[in-house]
Each structure stands twice: as C-alpha cells, then as structure tokens.
Design a protein around this motif. Structure first.
Motif, PDB file in Angstrom:
ATOM      1  N   GLU A   1      36.212  53.948 -21.105  1.00 29.66           N
ATOM      2  CA  GLU A   1      35.572  52.704 -20.694  1.00 29.66           C
ATOM      3  C   GLU A   1      35.681  52.501 -19.187  1.00 29.66           C
ATOM      4  OE1 GLU A   1      35.578  47.954 -21.880  1.00 29.66           O
ATOM      5  OE2 GLU A   1      37.368  49.169 -22.180  1.00 29.66           O
ATOM      6  N   LEU A   2      36.822  52.885 -18.609  1.00 27.44           N
ATOM      7  CA  LEU A   2      37.011  52.766 -17.161  1.00 27.44           C
ATOM      8  C   LEU A   2      35.967  53.576 -16.407  1.00 27.44           C
ATOM      9  CD1 LEU A   2      38.720  52.045 -14.624  1.00 27.44           C
ATOM     10  CD2 LEU A   2      40.076  54.097 -15.093  1.00 27.44           C
ATOM     11  N   LEU A   3      35.774  54.806 -16.810  1.00 29.28           N
ATOM     12  CA  LEU A   3      34.807  55.668 -16.124  1.00 29.28           C
ATOM     13  C   LEU A   3      33.377  55.196 -16.349  1.00 29.28           C
ATOM     14  CD1 LEU A   3      36.384  59.159 -16.883  1.00 29.28           C
ATOM     15  CD2 LEU A   3      36.669  57.728 -14.864  1.00 29.28           C
ATOM     16  N   SER A   4      33.095  54.702 -17.565  1.00 26.75           N
ATOM     17  CA  SER A   4      31.746  54.219 -17.855  1.00 26.75           C
ATOM     18  C   SER A   4      31.416  52.982 -17.039  1.00 26.75           C
ATOM     19  CB  SER A   4      31.629  53.924 -19.352  1.00 26.75           C
ATOM     20  OG  SER A   4      30.377  53.354 -19.656  1.00 26.75           O
ATOM     21  N   ALA A   5      32.415  52.099 -16.825  1.00 31.13           N
ATOM     22  CA  ALA A   5      32.157  50.849 -16.107  1.00 31.13           C
ATOM     23  C   ALA A   5      32.109  51.051 -14.597  1.00 31.13           C
ATOM     24  CB  ALA A   5      33.227  49.822 -16.463  1.00 31.13           C
ATOM     25  N   THR A   6      32.965  51.960 -14.061  1.00 29.59           N
ATOM     26  CA  THR A   6      33.040  52.108 -12.596  1.00 29.59           C
ATOM     27  C   THR A   6      32.142  53.227 -12.054  1.00 29.59           C
ATOM     28  OG1 THR A   6      34.915  53.638 -12.790  1.00 29.59           O
ATOM     29  CG2 THR A   6      35.411  51.275 -12.638  1.00 29.59           C
ATOM     30  N   ARG A   7      31.935  54.267 -12.845  1.00 30.85           N
ATOM     31  CA  ARG A   7      31.196  55.453 -12.394  1.00 30.85           C
ATOM     32  C   ARG A   7      31.823  56.045 -11.122  1.00 30.85           C
ATOM     33  NH1 ARG A   7      26.079  55.736 -14.796  1.00 30.85           N
ATOM     34  NH2 ARG A   7      26.284  54.784 -16.851  1.00 30.85           N
ATOM     35  N   ILE A   8      33.123  55.965 -11.052  1.00 32.50           N
ATOM     36  CA  ILE A   8      33.869  56.562  -9.941  1.00 32.50           C
ATOM     37  C   ILE A   8      34.569  57.804 -10.479  1.00 32.50           C
ATOM     38  CG2 ILE A   8      35.745  56.217  -8.270  1.00 32.50           C
ATOM     39  CD1 ILE A   8      35.111  53.238  -8.332  1.00 32.50           C
ATOM     40  N   PRO A   9      34.572  58.922  -9.746  1.00 29.92           N
ATOM     41  CA  PRO A   9      35.199  60.153 -10.238  1.00 29.92           C
ATOM     42  C   PRO A   9      36.672  59.960 -10.553  1.00 29.92           C
ATOM     43  CG  PRO A   9      33.852  60.609  -8.322  1.00 29.92           C
ATOM     44  CD  PRO A   9      33.907  59.127  -8.434  1.00 29.92           C
ATOM     45  N   LEU A  10      37.131  60.662 -11.584  1.00 23.14           N
ATOM     46  CA  LEU A  10      38.525  60.617 -11.999  1.00 23.14           C
ATOM     47  C   LEU A  10      39.226  61.871 -11.483  1.00 23.14           C
ATOM     48  CD1 LEU A  10      40.763  59.240 -13.698  1.00 23.14           C
ATOM     49  CD2 LEU A  10      40.003  60.676 -15.616  1.00 23.14           C
ATOM     50  N   LEU A  11      40.278  61.669 -10.668  1.00 24.82           N
ATOM     51  CA  LEU A  11      41.023  62.788 -10.106  1.00 24.82           C
ATOM     52  C   LEU A  11      42.080  63.314 -11.069  1.00 24.82           C
ATOM     53  CD1 LEU A  11      41.538  61.414  -6.492  1.00 24.82           C
ATOM     54  CD2 LEU A  11      39.849  63.072  -7.242  1.00 24.82           C
ATOM     55  N   GLY A  12      42.643  62.431 -11.875  1.00 22.26           N
ATOM     56  CA  GLY A  12      43.666  62.889 -12.799  1.00 22.26           C
ATOM     57  C   GLY A  12      44.311  61.734 -13.530  1.00 22.26           C
TER      58      GLY A  12
ATOM     59  N   THR B   1      46.531  47.100 -14.885  1.00 22.86           N
ATOM     60  CA  THR B   1      45.454  46.691 -13.983  1.00 22.86           C
ATOM     61  C   THR B   1      44.455  45.810 -14.721  1.00 22.86           C
ATOM     62  OG1 THR B   1      45.686  48.741 -12.739  1.00 22.86           O
ATOM     63  CG2 THR B   1      43.639  47.511 -12.441  1.00 22.86           C
ATOM     64  N   GLU B   2      44.143  44.667 -14.117  1.00 27.97           N
ATOM     65  CA  GLU B   2      43.136  43.780 -14.695  1.00 27.97           C
ATOM     66  C   GLU B   2      41.739  44.333 -14.416  1.00 27.97           C
ATOM     67  OE1 GLU B   2      43.739  41.120 -16.451  1.00 27.97           O
ATOM     68  OE2 GLU B   2      45.878  40.837 -16.131  1.00 27.97           O
ATOM     69  N   LYS B   3      40.872  44.195 -15.436  1.00 24.94           N
ATOM     70  CA  LYS B   3      39.531  44.775 -15.302  1.00 24.94           C
ATOM     71  C   LYS B   3      38.740  44.156 -14.157  1.00 24.94           C
ATOM     72  CE  LYS B   3      39.196  45.863 -20.245  1.00 24.94           C
ATOM     73  NZ  LYS B   3      38.510  45.592 -21.515  1.00 24.94           N
ATOM     74  N   TYR B   4      38.873  42.844 -13.999  1.00 24.20           N
ATOM     75  CA  TYR B   4      38.079  42.188 -12.975  1.00 24.20           C
ATOM     76  C   TYR B   4      38.457  42.649 -11.566  1.00 24.20           C
ATOM     77  CZ  TYR B   4      42.059  39.146 -11.918  1.00 24.20           C
ATOM     78  OH  TYR B   4      43.267  38.671 -11.530  1.00 24.20           O
ATOM     79  N   MET B   5      39.700  43.192 -11.409  1.00 24.67           N
ATOM     80  CA  MET B   5      40.138  43.638 -10.093  1.00 24.67           C
ATOM     81  C   MET B   5      39.362  44.851  -9.606  1.00 24.67           C
ATOM     82  SD  MET B   5      44.256  43.272 -10.463  1.00 24.67           S
ATOM     83  CE  MET B   5      45.049  41.701 -10.741  1.00 24.67           C
ATOM     84  N   LEU B   6      38.761  45.580 -10.529  1.00 22.01           N
ATOM     85  CA  LEU B   6      38.045  46.800 -10.162  1.00 22.01           C
ATOM     86  C   LEU B   6      36.612  46.541  -9.743  1.00 22.01           C
ATOM     87  CD1 LEU B   6      39.353  49.041 -13.058  1.00 22.01           C
ATOM     88  CD2 LEU B   6      40.094  49.087 -10.677  1.00 22.01           C
ATOM     89  N   LYS B   7      36.147  45.321  -9.901  1.00 21.73           N
ATOM     90  CA  LYS B   7      34.745  45.035  -9.609  1.00 21.73           C
ATOM     91  C   LYS B   7      34.429  45.205  -8.121  1.00 21.73           C
ATOM     92  CE  LYS B   7      31.079  41.741 -10.653  1.00 21.73           C
ATOM     93  NZ  LYS B   7      30.333  42.761 -11.395  1.00 21.73           N
ATOM     94  N   MET B   8      35.344  44.721  -7.252  1.00 18.80           N
ATOM     95  CA  MET B   8      35.078  44.780  -5.816  1.00 18.80           C
ATOM     96  C   MET B   8      35.022  46.219  -5.317  1.00 18.80           C
ATOM     97  SD  MET B   8      37.100  42.928  -2.679  1.00 18.80           S
ATOM     98  CE  MET B   8      38.657  43.686  -3.108  1.00 18.80           C
ATOM     99  N   ILE B   9      36.005  47.050  -5.670  1.00 18.34           N
ATOM    100  CA  ILE B   9      36.010  48.429  -5.192  1.00 18.34           C
ATOM    101  C   ILE B   9      34.835  49.209  -5.768  1.00 18.34           C
ATOM    102  CG2 ILE B   9      37.526  49.234  -7.048  1.00 18.34           C
ATOM    103  CD1 ILE B   9      37.473  50.410  -3.365  1.00 18.34           C
ATOM    104  N   THR B  10      34.442  48.851  -7.020  1.00 18.89           N
ATOM    105  CA  THR B  10      33.297  49.530  -7.638  1.00 18.89           C
ATOM    106  C   THR B  10      32.009  49.208  -6.889  1.00 18.89           C
ATOM    107  OG1 THR B  10      34.391  49.430  -9.788  1.00 18.89           O
ATOM    108  CG2 THR B  10      32.031  49.837  -9.784  1.00 18.89           C
ATOM    109  N   GLU B  11      31.803  47.940  -6.573  1.00 23.69           N
ATOM    110  CA  GLU B  11      30.590  47.544  -5.852  1.00 23.69           C
ATOM    111  C   GLU B  11      30.544  48.171  -4.467  1.00 23.69           C
ATOM    112  OE1 GLU B  11      30.656  43.316  -5.877  1.00 23.69           O
ATOM    113  OE2 GLU B  11      29.859  43.144  -7.926  1.00 23.69           O
TER     114      GLU B  11
END
Length: 828
Positions: free
Chosen positions: A556-567, A754-764
C-alpha cells in the motif's frame, strides 16, 4: 522493488498521490487473527449467556389450532346474509366473518372467563424459573367466593402437606386495600388489615382473610407430574378477556373459505388446547340457540294463539250442543250436501288465510318496533322467502352497527345519517314484501267470501230453525279448522327445533401432539447472543483499523507514494545502532548491503563522490539508525565515507560512536573551530564522523548558510560518500534545502509508527520534481508468518543463514508441516 529513476508515476502528474486507503483488509485480517482469543472468549461467554437464558429465563410460548366447518344450508333471520356485503364491503364469506367477530368479541370471551374461571392463573416455581401451568396440571382447583372481595395480581402459594392438605403462603409485602368485586367487576376500598399468617387448609375448606376468600377443589384428573408448589394468581375479568383476545387468531382456508382455523397462543400447551375445545363447544351451543330462536318464538306465538282459539272452540262447542238440545236438531234435513261441503271447504281456507294474516301482523309489529329478537318465522304465515329472511338479517346487522357507531359519532354526523338511511331502506324493503303478501292474502279472502255468499244463497230456502243450527255448526267448524291448522304448524315448528343441527362442525379439534414452542426462537436467540458478543471485538477492531493511520503495508505504501523502495529493514534488537559494524552476519546488516546496492540507481555512476541525505517525517522513525548503518556499509566496502550529524536540534550520533560532542558541526558553522577539529575517526579506518555539536539557537540559518554549502562541497572533494543525517522533513524545512545538495535522498518510513498523512508532503514534492533522486527505506518491519520471522528479503530463519538462527526453534505448525511432508514423500 528495484528503484528506477524513470518511475512511470513521476510522469503522471494528473494522478493523485499520497492518498492511502481508509481500510486495509490484509492488515485487518492479520489483526483479527492476532486477537483470536477475544473471539473465543466472547463466543464462550455468549454460549454461556444463551444456555442460562434458555434453561432458566426463556418463557416458552405454545400454539394449538382447531379447524371448524361453517355450513351454508341454514336459513335464519339472525344468520348474516350476503346482501349486506355490498353495504360494508366484506368478502363473500360474511357468515364466517360474523363468526370471527363473535369469537373475538368481548361478550363471548367474558362469558367464557366467568363460567370457566379463566381469571384464575396457575404456575409453579423452580430454583430460578417460574413455569405456567394448565388448570388440569394442578392437583387442586381454586374456587373463589364471588360475594367476597378479592385481591388480584397477588400470588397465592400452595405447599402440599399430604392428606389433601395445603399450606397457604402470601407475600409479606404487596397487600392492598383496593380489592376487586367479581360480581360488579369493579374495585372497592377496605380498611387496612394485618398480614395474614401461614395457614394449612384441607380440600373443600374455605380460606378467609380480608383480601381473599376461596376454597380448594380436588382435580378429578390426576396430574402426570408432582409439584412442590402451586402459585395461583387472580386477575380481573377485563385483563383475562384482553389476554384471551390478544392471543387468538382466526383465519380462513385459502381454498375453502367455509373452513375456519382458530389458533390460540399461550404459555402452556394443554391450556391452549383446553381453551380452544371449550370455546368452540360453547360457540356451537350459542350458534344453535341463535338458529332456533325464530322457531322458538314461533312456537311460543302459536301456543298463545292455540290457547285463545281453544277457548273459542270450547265456547263454540257448548253453543252447538245447546242448540242441539234446545232445538232438538242434530242435522239439517233437505240441505244440499255438496253446497254445505263447499262452504265448509271455503271457510277452512279462509280460516287458514286469516291465521296467516295474523302471523304477518306479528312479523310486521316486530319490524315496526325493531324488536327483532321476538321475530317469528314466515313459515307460520305460509311463506318461504329467502329474500325477506336476508332483509331481516340485514336489519339486525344494521341495528347492531348503529349501536356501535352511536358510541363514537354524534346523531347528526355523516356516518349516523348513512346508517339510518340504510336502515330505512332495508325496513322499507321488508314492508314492501309484507304488503305484497297482505295484498295476495286479502285478494284470496275476498274471493272466498264471494264464493261463500253465492253458496249461502242456495241455502236461503231452509227454515229459520235449521239455518240457525247451520250457522252455529259452521262457526264451530271454522274455529276447529283454525285450531287444527295452528296445531299442525306448531307440530312442524317443534319438529324443526328438535331436529335442528348446528351449522358449525369441528373438523380437527385442538390436540396436544407434543408440538414444540413457537416462541421464543431459541435458535435465533442463540445466534443473536453469540453473534452480538462476537461482533464486539470485531467492531472494536474495525474502529481501531479505521482510526489507525499508521503505515502497516509495504504494498500500500508503494502504491500510494509511487516512490522507489530501496530496502526493508527488520527490527533492531541490539543494544545500539551500530548493527552493521557489530553484527555483520545479521539480517539487518544484509538488508543495508541491499540498500547500498540499490542506492546506485538514484544517482549516475560517473565516478565522482556522492552526497546521500537521510531523513524521515518525524523523530523516532530510525533516521539516525539508517544513516549510521548506510555509512558503515559503504565504509566497509572500501569507500571513504563521512557521516555528518546535520540534525542540530537533536544530536544523536556521538552516543553510538562514543564521541565527545563538545565540538561539532554547529561550532564549525559559527566559525568557532576548524573543519579538522570536528572530524572524528572510528574503528573502521574508512569511516569518519562529524557530530552535531551543541544545540545552536539558530539551526535553520546555520544549515542553509553558504558556509554549510561550502562545507559539504569541501567534503565531497575529500570523501567518496558524504552521508547527511538531516532533521525530520515533516517537522522543519531544513531537510528540503539540504536535499538540493544531495545526489541521493533516503526517506525512512517506520512500520506501524509513521502516520500516513505525514507522507503526503514528500510524495507531492517528489512528483512535482521539487525533490529528486528519492528512495524509501522501510524500517522496523517484523511479520510473524506462522513459519518463523521474516526480515527484509524474507529469507526466514531456521536455515543457519543469519546470526539470529542460532537460538531458533521451529514453531509447532512448521514441525507438523515438515513431519507430514516427510511421510507423504516417503510413501510416494
């Protein structure tokens, strides 16, 4: 996920990023399985509650039915007709509807209550539960003295003492001075009285207190069960009637509307059976009385007329005998026998017609005075008229309906005017029918009179003495003919009464066949109770899942952010953050080696030194842990690496490396010390560390200063890798400024922290290209799969691959699986 600089998501700016699903089914299922014991506990508790409820508290309700046939071959004034259906909109089974109303009527059920003592209720009590009894389940019946006031809804407990003796116990509280009179069906108040004492009474002996007077009568049928106690409660007649009416249902067979199905519900099956059979038996008797009321009225009417005619006949007989004696005549000589016989026949017919006219007069008087209960049969008037019978029946129904409406509406209201119009119309129809019969009878009488006059003219030549004898004889014959006609009709009427049969016939009487209760639905109650309690933990888990906003699912994290996963980093169970240095064979060390390999996908391999920034949303997510170990794994690979503690607000690195934090980056940026003074060597020759130093009052200005930029560029020239342990990006803007200097940016996300809403800013910012070369590290990931723990890449334990495997013991499920596998593989 292998990171890719050209991730498709980066080019799809129209897509909304950073939005997580409100509900994660996979995590919810895992949470349910994890809390399985709550469901077991609630299930056991629910079953226990159901068991106690079913055994001790659920009051069974039983039902029995009786089917009744309604014959339509009777013709009574007081049996409702079909013509009334069009007035009141009833269905074709008007007779059945009438009977249904009677069965459910207050008058009928009040008659049953008073005559069968249905206001006396029997029960028995066990350790917890009170069970209702049928009257015939009790060894004794309670009979009240109706002339004495009684207290209702006050339990009387009878305790058997042997030898037909019972101890009478009354509750210590609840005595009332407002007592019930069963004759007037009203309450009356008496003076205060003392608590009656426990008393032993024998069967047939009267028990008398201010609030009771009753005796016990032995049940003629020996009950099948022995009772330790009998609890008897009296109710008012009105309450008993309401209880009966509310628990009776009357329906009609769908295929044959003349079949009526009567159903009674109650707490005791034998009680419902007894009541149904009794009430229908009383109904049949009453129905038969209603059917015979017209014939009985007719018989009484004929008897009264016979009595009067008998007097006239006796008088005429005496007069005839006197003429015979005084005149010395016993016959008329020289008469025309045929003429005399004709006159006698005509006079007999006229006498019969006059009798019928008198009967019509009686019918007309009953209609005119609305005294329909005294109506006689039209058979007495020699008439068989079904339409007239229907009209009289309609009138009776209309009069009853008007009495009901008069209790609700005023005399001038529309419903009252309408019912009066219908009564006048029906009454007019009946009067018209009678006038037709009157006209016909009078026409026949006039015709007979003319024929008699013509015949009498032929006897005018007789001597006066003989004519006088002839007139007396004729008068006697006329009265005798009338008397004989009335006797004949009375015999016919009495025959109809004697041979009358009720138009109701029981097809299937109510019977106790051991049928189970219809309520409560204990099966439904069981599933409701157990299901309701099982739903409680499920509801709490659902609410917790909806309120839980933490990241718990990598997919779900990768689907929502579309940011590459390093590990993916497993849980660190070691004393400090130097896991790669102190535990090189651990799964965590292996995970950081994988991150080291994946980092090269974020920057170009051009042989130049690289700056790698490590940040997160907030503190506690493992940012410093990741920075230390990324720097350590790079240094162990032979790359000259320096780790910079750029989180000036919350210094940490110095503690893990046991470095004095007196001087650090904050001192250098303020010009207090030189760069060489803040760089510290470690146990790894290729790894140097620059700690944060004392917390400055202006950390943001220092980090974004030109001196800091020059500092990083200087280190870039001296080291292969510069690792920046930066402040949390979700709290301050320092990290975003430092990201512009970095070749690769690592963003740490901690599992279930980590709260989900915290990732919105870095994702955008990432998808708007405000942040480049960004990759995620998923930290503190630990999942119990049932086959051991899975860290990072899912190698699993139990195979001696990592240090953690030394003390590993296979779970029972794994042992069982392996044992079954060996057996089946051996057999194959």
């Amino acid at each position: 996920m292998i990171p890719d600089k050209n991730t498709p998501g980066k080019n799809n700016l129209a897509e909304k990023y950073g939005s997580f699903s409100l509900f994660d089914p996979e995590h919810f299922i895992r949470r349910v399985i994890k809390n399985w014991y709550w469901f077991v506990l609630m299930g056991l508790l629910g079953y226990g509650i159901y068991y106690i409820y079913n055994k001790y508290y659920a009051q069974r309700i039983y039902s029995s039915s009786l089917s009744l046939s309604i014959s339509k071959n009777t013709a009574s004034y007081f049996t409702p007709s079909q013509s009334i259906n069009f007035i009141w909109g009833q269905d074709s089974n008007r007779d059945g509807v009438y009977l249904k109303k009677m069965i459910l009527s207050r008058s009928h059920n009040e008659y049953l209550v008073n005559n069968l003592d249905l206001f006396v209720n029997y029960a028995t009590k066990g350790a917890i539960k009170q069970t209702y009894l049928d009257k015939y389940d009790s060894p004794v019946f309670l009979v009240i003295d109706r002339t004495h006031l009684q207290q209702v809804n006050f339990p009387i407990t009878l305790i058997p003492k042997g030898a037909n003796t019972y101890e009478v116990q009354l509750p210590e509280e609840g005595r009332s001075t407002n007592l019930y009179n069963y004759n007037t069906e009203a309450f009356e108040r008496i003076n205060t009285y003392a608590q009656p004492k426990k008393t032993n009474i024998s069967v047939g002996q009267w028990y008398t207190t201010p609030n009771f007077r009753f005796k016990l009568v032995k049940n003629p049928v020996k009950p099948s069960i022995e009772l330790d106690n009998i609890i008897i409660t009296l109710s008012t007649v009105n309450d008993a009637v309401n209880s009966i009416v509310n628990n009776i249902a009357v329906d009609f067979d769908k295929e044959l509307p003349t079949i009526m199905i009567i159903t009674k519900r109650g707490y005791n099956l034998n009680g419902t059976v007894q009541f149904l059979n009794t009430t229908v038996d009383e109904l049949i008797k009453k129905r038969l009385r209603d059917q015979n009321v017209v014939d009985k009225n007719t018989s009484e009417y004929l008897a009264e007329n016979l009595k009067a005619i008998r007097k006239k006949l006796d008088s005429a007989s005496q007069k005839l005998n006197q003429v015979k004696i005084t005149e010395g005549l016993f016959d008329v000589e020289g008469k025309d026998a045929k003429t005399v016989e004709k006159i006698a026949t005509l006079e007999a017919k006229r006498a019969d017609l006059l009798t019928k006219v008198n009967s019509l007069n009686a019918v007309r008087n009953s209609l005119a005075t609305a005294n329909l209960d005294r109506m006689i049969s039209l058979n007495a008037a020699g008439i068989e008229d079904g339409m007239f019978n229907a009209t009289v029946s309609d009138l009776k129904s209309l009069y009853a309906k008007r009495r009901e409406l008069a209790q609700i509406y005023t005399p001038n209201s529309e419903p009252m005017r309408e019912i009066n119009r219908l009564i006048n119309e029906a009454s007019g129809n009946s009067q018209n029918s009678l006038r037709r019969y009157y006209a016909g009878y009078y026409d026949e009488i006039n015709k007979i009179n003319r024929e008699i006059s013509a015949a009498e003219n032929q006897l005018i030549k007789l001597p006066e003495q003989q004519r006088r004898y002839f007139d007396v004889e004729r008068g006697y014959n006329i009265i005798e003919s009338t008397y004989n006609a009335l006797l004949t009709k009375q015999a016919e009427t009495d025959m109809r009464v004697q041979t009358s049969r009720s138009d109701l016939q029981v097809i299937d009487p109510a019977k106790n066949t051991g049928q189970g209760p219809i309520a409560p639905n204990v099966t439904k109650a069981k599933y409701t109770i157990i299901g309701g309690l099982l739903a409680l933990p499920l509801l709490f888990l659902i609410i917790g899942e909806l309120l839980d906003n933490k990241v718990r699912n990598i997919r779900e994290l990768l689907s929502a952010t579309r940011i590459p996963l390093l590990g993916v980093i497993g849980r660190n169970n070691y004393e400090n953050n130097l896991t790669v240095l102190h535990q090189p064979k651990s799964s965590i060390a292996e995970a950081f080696r994988g991150i080291r390999s994946n980092l090269r996908f974020l920057y170009n391999e051009d042989g130049t030194s690289k700056v790698i920034l490590v940040t997160s949303s907030v503190g506690g997510e493992g940012k410093t842990f990741a920075s230390i170990n990324i720097a350590s794994v790079l240094a162990l690979s032979g790359k000259k690496t320096i780790l910079l503690g750029m989180d000036l607000r919350k210094p940490k690195i110095f503690g893990d490396f046991k470095i004095n934090n007196k001087y650090g980056i904050s001192n250098f940026l303020t010009g207090e010390v030189s760069m060489e003074q803040i760089i510290n060597e470690t146990a790894v020759p290729s790894l140097h560390v620059a700690t944060s130093g004392p917390i400055p009052p202006n950390p943001s200005e220092l980090l974004m200063s030109q001196r800091n930029i020059d500092f990083i560029n200087q280190l870039r020239r001296e080291y292969d890798f510069v690792i920046l342990d930066s402040p949390p990006a979700g709290l301050v803007a320092d990290s975003f400024e430092l990201m512009k200097l970095a070749d690769a940016n690592v963003y740490v996300v901690r599992h279930e922290y980590t709260e989900k809403y915290m990732l919105k800013m870095i994702t955008e910012k990432y998808h708007k290209h405000e942040v480049e070369n960004l990759g995620l590290v998923y930290n503190d990931y630990l999942v119990n799969q049932g086959y051991g723990y899975d860290y990072g890449y899912g190698y699993g334990y139990g195979y001696g691959y990592f240090d953690e495997d030394k003390n590993y013991e296979e779970p029972t499920l794994v042992k069982l699986r392996n044992w079954l596998s060996k057996i089946f593989n051996r057999n194959s």
